[in-house]
Write a protein that holds these residues in place. Structure first.
Motif, PDB file in Angstrom:
ATOM      1  N   VAL A 246       0.868  -1.186   0.000  1.00  0.00           N
ATOM      2  CA  VAL A 246       0.000   0.000   0.000  1.00  0.00           C
ATOM      3  C   VAL A 246       0.900   1.230   0.000  1.00  0.00           C
ATOM      4  O   VAL A 246       1.732   1.412   0.898  1.00  0.00           O
ATOM      5  N   GLU A 247       0.725   2.068  -1.000  1.00  0.00           N
ATOM      6  CA  GLU A 247       1.565   3.255  -1.145  1.00  0.00           C
ATOM      7  C   GLU A 247       0.960   4.446  -0.409  1.00  0.00           C
ATOM      8  O   GLU A 247      -0.231   4.473  -0.091  1.00  0.00           O
ATOM      9  N   ARG A 248       1.800   5.408  -0.145  1.00  0.00           N
ATOM     10  CA  ARG A 248       1.457   6.536   0.728  1.00  0.00           C
ATOM     11  C   ARG A 248       0.128   7.199   0.380  1.00  0.00           C
ATOM     12  O   ARG A 248      -0.681   7.464   1.262  1.00  0.00           O
ATOM     13  N   ASP A 249      -0.108   7.500  -0.879  1.00  0.00           N
ATOM     14  CA  ASP A 249      -1.273   8.298  -1.270  1.00  0.00           C
ATOM     15  C   ASP A 249      -2.454   7.447  -1.738  1.00  0.00           C
ATOM     16  O   ASP A 249      -3.343   7.952  -2.433  1.00  0.00           O
ATOM     17  N   THR A 250      -2.496   6.192  -1.347  1.00  0.00           N
ATOM     18  CA  THR A 250      -3.595   5.307  -1.749  1.00  0.00           C
ATOM     19  C   THR A 250      -4.925   5.832  -1.212  1.00  0.00           C
ATOM     20  O   THR A 250      -5.062   6.052  -0.004  1.00  0.00           O
ATOM     21  N   PRO A 251      -5.931   6.037  -2.077  1.00  0.00           N
ATOM     22  CA  PRO A 251      -7.257   6.480  -1.587  1.00  0.00           C
ATOM     23  C   PRO A 251      -7.834   5.471  -0.599  1.00  0.00           C
ATOM     24  O   PRO A 251      -7.791   4.261  -0.827  1.00  0.00           O
ATOM     25  N   GLY A 252      -8.349   5.965   0.514  1.00  0.00           N
ATOM     26  CA  GLY A 252      -8.931   5.097   1.527  1.00  0.00           C
ATOM     27  C   GLY A 252      -7.954   4.634   2.589  1.00  0.00           C
ATOM     28  O   GLY A 252      -8.358   3.968   3.543  1.00  0.00           O
ATOM     29  N   PHE A 253      -6.686   4.986   2.439  1.00  0.00           N
ATOM     30  CA  PHE A 253      -5.661   4.630   3.422  1.00  0.00           C
ATOM     31  C   PHE A 253      -5.386   5.851   4.296  1.00  0.00           C
ATOM     32  O   PHE A 253      -5.107   6.932   3.798  1.00  0.00           O
ATOM     33  N   SER A 254      -5.490   5.673   5.618  1.00  0.00           N
ATOM     34  CA  SER A 254      -5.229   6.775   6.537  1.00  0.00           C
ATOM     35  C   SER A 254      -4.431   6.283   7.737  1.00  0.00           C
ATOM     36  O   SER A 254      -4.401   5.087   8.040  1.00  0.00           O
ATOM     37  N   ARG A 255      -3.809   7.236   8.403  1.00  0.00           N
ATOM     38  CA  ARG A 255      -3.000   6.937   9.579  1.00  0.00           C
ATOM     39  C   ARG A 255      -3.648   7.560  10.800  1.00  0.00           C
ATOM     40  O   ARG A 255      -4.111   8.696  10.755  1.00  0.00           O
ATOM     41  N   GLY A 256      -3.662   6.806  11.882  1.00  0.00           N
ATOM     42  CA  GLY A 256      -4.200   7.327  13.122  1.00  0.00           C
ATOM     43  C   GLY A 256      -3.141   8.072  13.905  1.00  0.00           C
ATOM     44  O   GLY A 256      -2.126   8.516  13.364  1.00  0.00           O
ATOM     45  N   ARG A 257      -3.369   8.168  15.176  1.00  0.00           N
ATOM     46  CA  ARG A 257      -2.471   8.917  16.036  1.00  0.00           C
ATOM     47  C   ARG A 257      -1.108   8.239  16.147  1.00  0.00           C
ATOM     48  O   ARG A 257      -0.985   7.030  15.966  1.00  0.00           O
ATOM     49  N   LYS A 258      -0.114   9.037  16.416  1.00  0.00           N
ATOM     50  CA  LYS A 258       1.214   8.517  16.734  1.00  0.00           C
ATOM     51  C   LYS A 258       1.152   8.003  18.175  1.00  0.00           C
ATOM     52  O   LYS A 258       0.878   8.754  19.104  1.00  0.00           O
TER      53      LYS A 258
ATOM     54  N   GLU B  79       1.797   6.775  21.884  1.00  0.00           N
ATOM     55  CA  GLU B  79       2.703   7.139  22.963  1.00  0.00           C
ATOM     56  C   GLU B  79       3.198   5.859  23.649  1.00  0.00           C
ATOM     57  O   GLU B  79       2.404   5.050  24.127  1.00  0.00           O
ATOM     58  N   LYS B  80       4.496   5.675  23.686  1.00  0.00           N
ATOM     59  CA  LYS B  80       5.092   4.463  24.232  1.00  0.00           C
ATOM     60  C   LYS B  80       5.914   4.805  25.474  1.00  0.00           C
ATOM     61  O   LYS B  80       6.322   5.953  25.673  1.00  0.00           O
ATOM     62  N   ILE B  81       6.206   3.800  26.291  1.00  0.00           N
ATOM     63  CA  ILE B  81       7.030   4.060  27.476  1.00  0.00           C
ATOM     64  C   ILE B  81       8.502   4.194  27.114  1.00  0.00           C
ATOM     65  O   ILE B  81       9.289   4.742  27.894  1.00  0.00           O
ATOM     66  N   GLY B  82       8.891   3.697  25.960  1.00  0.00           N
ATOM     67  CA  GLY B  82      10.262   3.808  25.500  1.00  0.00           C
ATOM     68  C   GLY B  82      10.291   4.022  23.998  1.00  0.00           C
ATOM     69  O   GLY B  82       9.258   4.210  23.358  1.00  0.00           O
ATOM     70  N   LEU B  83      11.493   3.995  23.417  1.00  0.00           N
ATOM     71  CA  LEU B  83      11.661   4.205  21.975  1.00  0.00           C
ATOM     72  C   LEU B  83      10.931   5.464  21.511  1.00  0.00           C
ATOM     73  O   LEU B  83      10.219   5.473  20.510  1.00  0.00           O
ATOM     74  N   HIS B  84      11.130   6.543  22.233  1.00  0.00           N
ATOM     75  CA  HIS B  84      10.387   7.768  21.962  1.00  0.00           C
ATOM     76  C   HIS B  84      10.739   8.402  20.626  1.00  0.00           C
ATOM     77  O   HIS B  84       9.932   9.145  20.062  1.00  0.00           O
ATOM     78  N   GLY B  85      11.909   8.139  20.109  1.00  0.00           N
ATOM     79  CA  GLY B  85      12.273   8.726  18.823  1.00  0.00           C
ATOM     80  C   GLY B  85      11.736   7.967  17.631  1.00  0.00           C
ATOM     81  O   GLY B  85      11.883   8.411  16.493  1.00  0.00           O
ATOM     82  N   GLN B  86      11.106   6.829  17.873  1.00  0.00           N
ATOM     83  CA  GLN B  86      10.632   5.969  16.782  1.00  0.00           C
ATOM     84  C   GLN B  86       9.117   6.108  16.653  1.00  0.00           C
ATOM     85  O   GLN B  86       8.398   5.962  17.629  1.00  0.00           O
ATOM     86  N   ASP B  87       8.662   6.388  15.433  1.00  0.00           N
ATOM     87  CA  ASP B  87       7.230   6.597  15.231  1.00  0.00           C
ATOM     88  C   ASP B  87       6.503   5.250  15.089  1.00  0.00           C
ATOM     89  O   ASP B  87       6.874   4.405  14.291  1.00  0.00           O
ATOM     90  N   THR B  88       5.483   5.083  15.897  1.00  0.00           N
ATOM     91  CA  THR B  88       4.638   3.885  15.873  1.00  0.00           C
ATOM     92  C   THR B  88       3.202   4.363  15.740  1.00  0.00           C
ATOM     93  O   THR B  88       2.780   5.264  16.461  1.00  0.00           O
ATOM     94  N   ALA B  89       2.449   3.760  14.826  1.00  0.00           N
ATOM     95  CA  ALA B  89       1.143   4.320  14.504  1.00  0.00           C
ATOM     96  C   ALA B  89       0.088   3.246  14.284  1.00  0.00           C
ATOM     97  O   ALA B  89       0.389   2.066  14.104  1.00  0.00           O
ATOM     98  N   GLU B  90      -1.156   3.701  14.283  1.00  0.00           N
ATOM     99  CA  GLU B  90      -2.292   2.902  13.844  1.00  0.00           C
ATOM    100  C   GLU B  90      -2.544   3.213  12.370  1.00  0.00           C
ATOM    101  O   GLU B  90      -2.406   4.355  11.939  1.00  0.00           O
ATOM    102  N   LEU B  91      -2.936   2.203  11.609  1.00  0.00           N
ATOM    103  CA  LEU B  91      -3.250   2.383  10.193  1.00  0.00           C
ATOM    104  C   LEU B  91      -4.673   1.903   9.937  1.00  0.00           C
ATOM    105  O   LEU B  91      -5.117   0.897  10.507  1.00  0.00           O
ATOM    106  N   PHE B  92      -5.380   2.628   9.050  1.00  0.00           N
ATOM    107  CA  PHE B  92      -6.767   2.291   8.751  1.00  0.00           C
ATOM    108  C   PHE B  92      -6.977   2.199   7.243  1.00  0.00           C
ATOM    109  O   PHE B  92      -6.409   2.976   6.463  1.00  0.00           O
ATOM    110  N   PHE B  93      -7.824   1.253   6.856  1.00  0.00           N
ATOM    111  CA  PHE B  93      -8.131   1.031   5.448  1.00  0.00           C
ATOM    112  C   PHE B  93      -9.651   0.975   5.284  1.00  0.00           C
ATOM    113  O   PHE B  93     -10.316   0.089   5.827  1.00  0.00           O
ATOM    114  N   HIS B  94     -10.180   1.960   4.568  1.00  0.00           N
ATOM    115  CA  HIS B  94     -11.623   2.046   4.326  1.00  0.00           C
ATOM    116  C   HIS B  94     -11.835   2.023   2.814  1.00  0.00           C
ATOM    117  O   HIS B  94     -11.712   3.049   2.147  1.00  0.00           O
ATOM    118  N   ASP B  95     -12.116   0.838   2.279  1.00  0.00           N
ATOM    119  CA  ASP B  95     -12.207   0.668   0.826  1.00  0.00           C
ATOM    120  C   ASP B  95     -10.975   1.262   0.138  1.00  0.00           C
ATOM    121  O   ASP B  95     -11.079   1.948  -0.896  1.00  0.00           O
TER     122      ASP B  95
END
Length: 384
Positions: free
Chosen positions: A189-201, A203-219
């Protein structure tokens, strides 16, 4: 311990990596921790230095070097300065995602994606874990339905490393609900795919410099040519790639544990209590002896596993052994190291404190260590 693992080529590469880490990584660690994100430019700078994209074939702009020992060098040098977030981000691309792009793509896909990976222009993520399924890949609910020249993806993924800024996401989805484990396929799935979105970044107890996210796919409309490998072969492909992923986690854990031991040894040699160095007390000396021995024994097994991986002989069971052992050892070393630092070990300005938090997730991702033991035990008790 004299490892006899590295050649002069690896030593020369280490010198280059060390200079790169000192110049491009160390000065920015605090900023990346505060912004909860490693700058994209680091991937590009690392590619110019030959650190990222090393395994990409030369015809696609990479280094054409598949020797996993070069990756170990990078991990060790990043661990030495406590750059766990950078190490994880790089490892996700180089050790976890890249094998899918090297082994499952056709020629058109290779021409489309590998040059960008080799140049550090494309950051990758792998989206397997779901909110309800966790490590149970067969329990995934994300689905993909063919719609003409596209597949429509629906579902959600969570705990996705590099999820915020990934340009290419390898997504596992169920394409045939009636086929069980044979009904799972992989898509890019490429960055600008229609229907692909990213949720919030997240918050983790460690690895604060590394981005971890939720991803959503709606059609989400994924082109048919972005199918990775054969339809229905997704779980098989995942299983084939997991040993390399788990060995990479073990390598990173071993490097982090070694770094934590080094910081602790330096501290207890310099810090004095009751008129003598802390290292002179028997409890400290015995703890150091135990940890040094455990590190050396662990390193020997991981070195053997790396050579097996280079030769295509790494087994699922040995990768699982390396992963659970090294990550548990990492936590033991950082915990004991923090204790020997006393109150200073609890201060965030000391690398041992950050390492203590950064390393806790190691026994969870890539398959929890309980699952690793299940994998090992199955091989032991099966008939014959």
């Amino acid at each position: 311990m004299d490892r006899n693992l590295y050649t002069p080529d690896h030593d020369a590469f280490r010198d280059s990596v060390r200079k790169f880490v000192e110049r491009e990584v160390a000065p920015h660690l605090r900023t990346w921790e505060e912004q909860r994100l490693v700058d994209r430019r680091l991937w590009q700078a690392a590619a110019r230095q030959g650190i990222v994209g090393l395994a990409v074939p030369e015809e696609y702009g990479g280094g054409g070097e598949s020797d996993i020992r070069f990756r170990a060098v990078v991990m060790e040098e990043l661990a030495a300065i406590g750059a766990a977030s950078v190490q994880l981000g790089f490892s996700l691309t180089e050790d976890i995602a890249l094998p899918y792009f090297l082994e499952l793509t056709d020629e058109e896909q290779k021409r489309r994606w590998l040059p960008g990976l080799a140049a550090g222009d494309l950051i990758t993520a792998v989206a397997m874990t779901e909110p309800d399924a966790g490590s149970d890949l067969q329990g995934m609910r994300t689905s993909a339905v063919r719609d003409g020249g596209h597949w429509l993806l629906n579902g959600a993924k969570t705990f996705i490393t590099n999820g915020t800024q990934a340009d290419l996401v390898v997504v596992a989805a169920r394409t045939d609900p009636s086929a069980g484990s044979r009904g799972i396929s992989l898509f890019v799935v490429e960055r600008d795919t229609p229907g692909f979105s990213r949720g919030r970044k997240l918050e983790k107890i460690g690895l604060h410099g590394q981005d971890t996210a939720e991803l959503f796919f709606h059609d989400a409309r994924v082109p048919a040519e972005n199918l990775l490998g054969e339809p229905g072969h997704g779980l098989r492909s995942l299983i084939q790639c997991l040993p390399r992923e788990r060995l990479a986690i073990a390598m990173g854990a071993q490097a982090a544990a070694e770094a934590a031991f080094g910081w602790t040894l330096e501290y207890v040699r310099d810090r004095r209590a009751f008129g003598r160095p802390i290292a002179a007390f028997q409890n400290t000396a015995f703890t150091l002896a135990e940890l040094r021995t455990a590190l050396d024994v662990s390193q020997a097994f991981i070195d053997r596993a790396m050579l097996a991986a280079n030769d295509g002989r790494l087994t699922v069971e040995d990768a699982a052994k390396a992963k659970w052992w090294a990550t548990e050892l990492q936590q033991r070393v950082t915990d004991r190291g923090l204790q020997l630092h006393g109150g200073y070990g609890y201060m965030a300005e000391y690398p041992i404190a950050r390492a203590f938090l950064d390393g806790r997730v190691q026994s969870i991702y890539g398959g929890t260590n309980e699952i690793m033991k299940e994998i090992i035990s199955r091989q032991l008790i099966q008939p014959g």
